[in-house]
Design a protein around this motif. Structure first.
Motif, PDB file in Angstrom:
ATOM      1  N   LEU A   1      10.080  42.831  65.953  1.00 35.07           N
ATOM      2  CA  LEU A   1      10.670  42.778  67.289  1.00 35.07           C
ATOM      3  C   LEU A   1      12.094  42.231  67.235  1.00 35.07           C
ATOM      4  CD1 LEU A   1      10.417  43.114  70.349  1.00 35.07           C
ATOM      5  CD2 LEU A   1       9.415  40.808  70.428  1.00 35.07           C
ATOM      6  N   SER A   2      12.340  41.224  66.413  1.00 36.34           N
ATOM      7  CA  SER A   2      13.697  40.669  66.324  1.00 36.34           C
ATOM      8  C   SER A   2      14.666  41.702  65.744  1.00 36.34           C
ATOM      9  CB  SER A   2      13.715  39.383  65.496  1.00 36.34           C
ATOM     10  OG  SER A   2      13.510  39.634  64.130  1.00 36.34           O
ATOM     11  N   ILE A   3      14.220  42.483  64.775  1.00 33.68           N
ATOM     12  CA  ILE A   3      15.059  43.554  64.217  1.00 33.68           C
ATOM     13  C   ILE A   3      15.324  44.612  65.284  1.00 33.68           C
ATOM     14  CG2 ILE A   3      15.149  45.447  62.551  1.00 33.68           C
ATOM     15  CD1 ILE A   3      13.571  43.634  60.630  1.00 33.68           C
ATOM     16  N   LEU A   4      14.287  44.973  66.046  1.00 28.75           N
ATOM     17  CA  LEU A   4      14.439  45.961  67.117  1.00 28.75           C
ATOM     18  C   LEU A   4      15.489  45.495  68.127  1.00 28.75           C
ATOM     19  CD1 LEU A   4      13.065  48.624  68.438  1.00 28.75           C
ATOM     20  CD2 LEU A   4      12.008  46.937  69.945  1.00 28.75           C
ATOM     21  N   ARG A   5      15.367  44.266  68.581  1.00 26.47           N
ATOM     22  CA  ARG A   5      16.322  43.742  69.576  1.00 26.47           C
ATOM     23  C   ARG A   5      17.745  43.722  69.029  1.00 26.47           C
ATOM     24  NH1 ARG A   5      12.476  38.883  71.815  1.00 26.47           N
ATOM     25  NH2 ARG A   5      11.382  40.138  73.343  1.00 26.47           N
ATOM     26  N   ARG A   6      17.894  43.274  67.799  1.00 27.46           N
ATOM     27  CA  ARG A   6      19.226  43.223  67.175  1.00 27.46           C
ATOM     28  C   ARG A   6      19.817  44.626  67.062  1.00 27.46           C
ATOM     29  NH1 ARG A   6      18.455  41.639  61.704  1.00 27.46           N
ATOM     30  NH2 ARG A   6      17.039  40.153  62.651  1.00 27.46           N
ATOM     31  N   THR A   7      19.020  45.583  66.652  1.00 29.77           N
ATOM     32  CA  THR A   7      19.475  46.960  66.487  1.00 29.77           C
ATOM     33  C   THR A   7      19.861  47.570  67.831  1.00 29.77           C
ATOM     34  OG1 THR A   7      18.031  47.184  64.552  1.00 29.77           O
ATOM     35  CG2 THR A   7      18.863  49.219  65.536  1.00 29.77           C
ATOM     36  N   LYS A   8      19.064  47.309  68.870  1.00 28.03           N
ATOM     37  CA  LYS A   8      19.369  47.842  70.204  1.00 28.03           C
ATOM     38  C   LYS A   8      20.660  47.244  70.747  1.00 28.03           C
ATOM     39  CE  LYS A   8      15.772  48.973  72.952  1.00 28.03           C
ATOM     40  NZ  LYS A   8      15.672  50.405  72.922  1.00 28.03           N
ATOM     41  N   ARG A   9      20.907  45.949  70.481  1.00 26.72           N
ATOM     42  CA  ARG A   9      22.165  45.332  70.927  1.00 26.72           C
ATOM     43  C   ARG A   9      23.379  45.973  70.265  1.00 26.72           C
ATOM     44  NH1 ARG A   9      19.343  40.310  70.760  1.00 26.72           N
ATOM     45  NH2 ARG A   9      20.076  39.952  68.653  1.00 26.72           N
ATOM     46  N   ARG A  10      23.180  46.483  69.071  1.00 27.26           N
ATOM     47  CA  ARG A  10      24.274  47.134  68.332  1.00 27.26           C
ATOM     48  C   ARG A  10      24.367  48.621  68.620  1.00 27.26           C
ATOM     49  NH1 ARG A  10      23.049  44.114  62.626  1.00 27.26           N
ATOM     50  NH2 ARG A  10      23.837  42.075  63.272  1.00 27.26           N
ATOM     51  N   GLY A  11      23.671  49.090  69.644  1.00 26.37           N
ATOM     52  CA  GLY A  11      23.779  50.489  70.042  1.00 26.37           C
ATOM     53  C   GLY A  11      22.517  51.294  69.878  1.00 26.37           C
ATOM     54  N   GLY A  12      21.606  50.848  69.046  1.00 31.71           N
ATOM     55  CA  GLY A  12      20.311  51.527  68.885  1.00 31.71           C
ATOM     56  C   GLY A  12      20.419  52.901  68.250  1.00 31.71           C
ATOM     57  N   ASN A  13      19.439  53.732  68.566  1.00 28.02           N
ATOM     58  CA  ASN A  13      19.318  55.091  68.050  1.00 28.02           C
ATOM     59  C   ASN A  13      19.377  55.116  66.518  1.00 28.02           C
ATOM     60  OD1 ASN A  13      18.752  57.773  68.615  1.00 28.02           O
ATOM     61  ND2 ASN A  13      20.901  58.362  68.396  1.00 28.02           N
ATOM     62  N   GLN A  14      18.543  54.266  65.911  1.00 30.79           N
ATOM     63  CA  GLN A  14      18.486  54.160  64.459  1.00 30.79           C
ATOM     64  C   GLN A  14      17.040  54.029  64.002  1.00 30.79           C
ATOM     65  OE1 GLN A  14      20.817  51.045  62.712  1.00 30.79           O
ATOM     66  NE2 GLN A  14      22.457  51.282  64.208  1.00 30.79           N
ATOM     67  N   VAL A  15      16.833  54.341  62.735  1.00 28.77           N
ATOM     68  CA  VAL A  15      15.577  54.043  62.065  1.00 28.77           C
ATOM     69  C   VAL A  15      15.875  52.937  61.067  1.00 28.77           C
ATOM     70  CG1 VAL A  15      13.766  54.907  60.532  1.00 28.77           C
ATOM     71  CG2 VAL A  15      14.685  56.384  62.327  1.00 28.77           C
ATOM     72  N   VAL A  16      15.195  51.804  61.210  1.00 28.89           N
ATOM     73  CA  VAL A  16      15.419  50.661  60.338  1.00 28.89           C
ATOM     74  C   VAL A  16      14.152  50.412  59.526  1.00 28.89           C
ATOM     75  CG1 VAL A  16      15.984  48.201  60.221  1.00 28.89           C
ATOM     76  CG2 VAL A  16      17.002  49.638  62.023  1.00 28.89           C
ATOM     77  N   ILE A  17      14.295  50.425  58.211  1.00 30.86           N
ATOM     78  CA  ILE A  17      13.183  50.133  57.305  1.00 30.86           C
ATOM     79  C   ILE A  17      13.466  48.760  56.690  1.00 30.86           C
ATOM     80  CG2 ILE A  17      11.900  50.871  55.266  1.00 30.86           C
ATOM     81  CD1 ILE A  17      11.729  52.944  57.494  1.00 30.86           C
ATOM     82  N   ALA A  18      12.561  47.810  56.886  1.00 31.25           N
ATOM     83  CA  ALA A  18      12.781  46.461  56.350  1.00 31.25           C
ATOM     84  C   ALA A  18      11.588  46.019  55.517  1.00 31.25           C
ATOM     85  CB  ALA A  18      13.005  45.476  57.483  1.00 31.25           C
TER      86      ALA A  18
END
Length: 150
Positions: free
Chosen positions: A133-150
């Motif tokens: 969830l923290s990665i999701l929120r951070r990614t959305k703040r930076r514009g979103g529309n990405q696939v993040v694999i961690a």
């Protein structure tokens, strides 16, 4: 024996969170319904169903055939996040073809493999879900529309 049934059994796997970007704005802009499946939420519902069936995952929270799916939390036991990349990118591309952004996060961790009773539990029941969830929120703040694999 009775105590054993109540314990949480965790196994390694992947937690996946999929969330449509700026969905309220898109719905308003296009005149879509928020309360029944629209082109984006209907498509996400069917894509998630196919994804879960293929990977033998468990929908923890969010799949809603009656209203359409805007966000979903999925756990997939015994699968590495990198194995899911191609399918997650495909989900993103299909939603992008409708002009809708989507942020997808896949995190390796321990999974419980049972649906959550509410939204809060879905996102906070394990440290790995909170991390996703923290990665999701951070990614959305930076514009979103990405696939993040961690």
């Amino acid at each position: 024996m009775e105590e054993r049934k109540r314990q949480n059994y965790m196994t390694e796997g992947t937690i996946v969170i999929i969330d449509l970007d700026r969905f309220g704005e898109v719905v308003e802009e296009r005149g879509w319904s928020e309360y029944s499946p629209n082109p984006a939420t209907g498509l996400l519902t069917s894509l998630v169903e196919m994804f879960v069936r293929k990977w033998q995952g468990v929908v923890i929270y969010g799949l809603d055939e009656a209203r359409g799916t805007e966000e979903v939390v999925i756990e997939i036991p015994l699968v590495e996040p990198e194995e899911l990349r191609q399918d997650l990118e495909s989900i993103k591309q299909e939603l992008n073809s409708l002009g809708v952004g989507v942020t997808i996060v896949a995190v390796k961790g321990y999974v419980l493999g049972r649906p959550a009773s509410d939204r809060r539990e879905a996102y906070t029941a394990t440290p790995f879900r909170r991390y996703a969830l923290s990665i999701l929120r951070r990614t959305k703040r930076r514009g979103g529309n990405q696939v993040v694999i961690a």
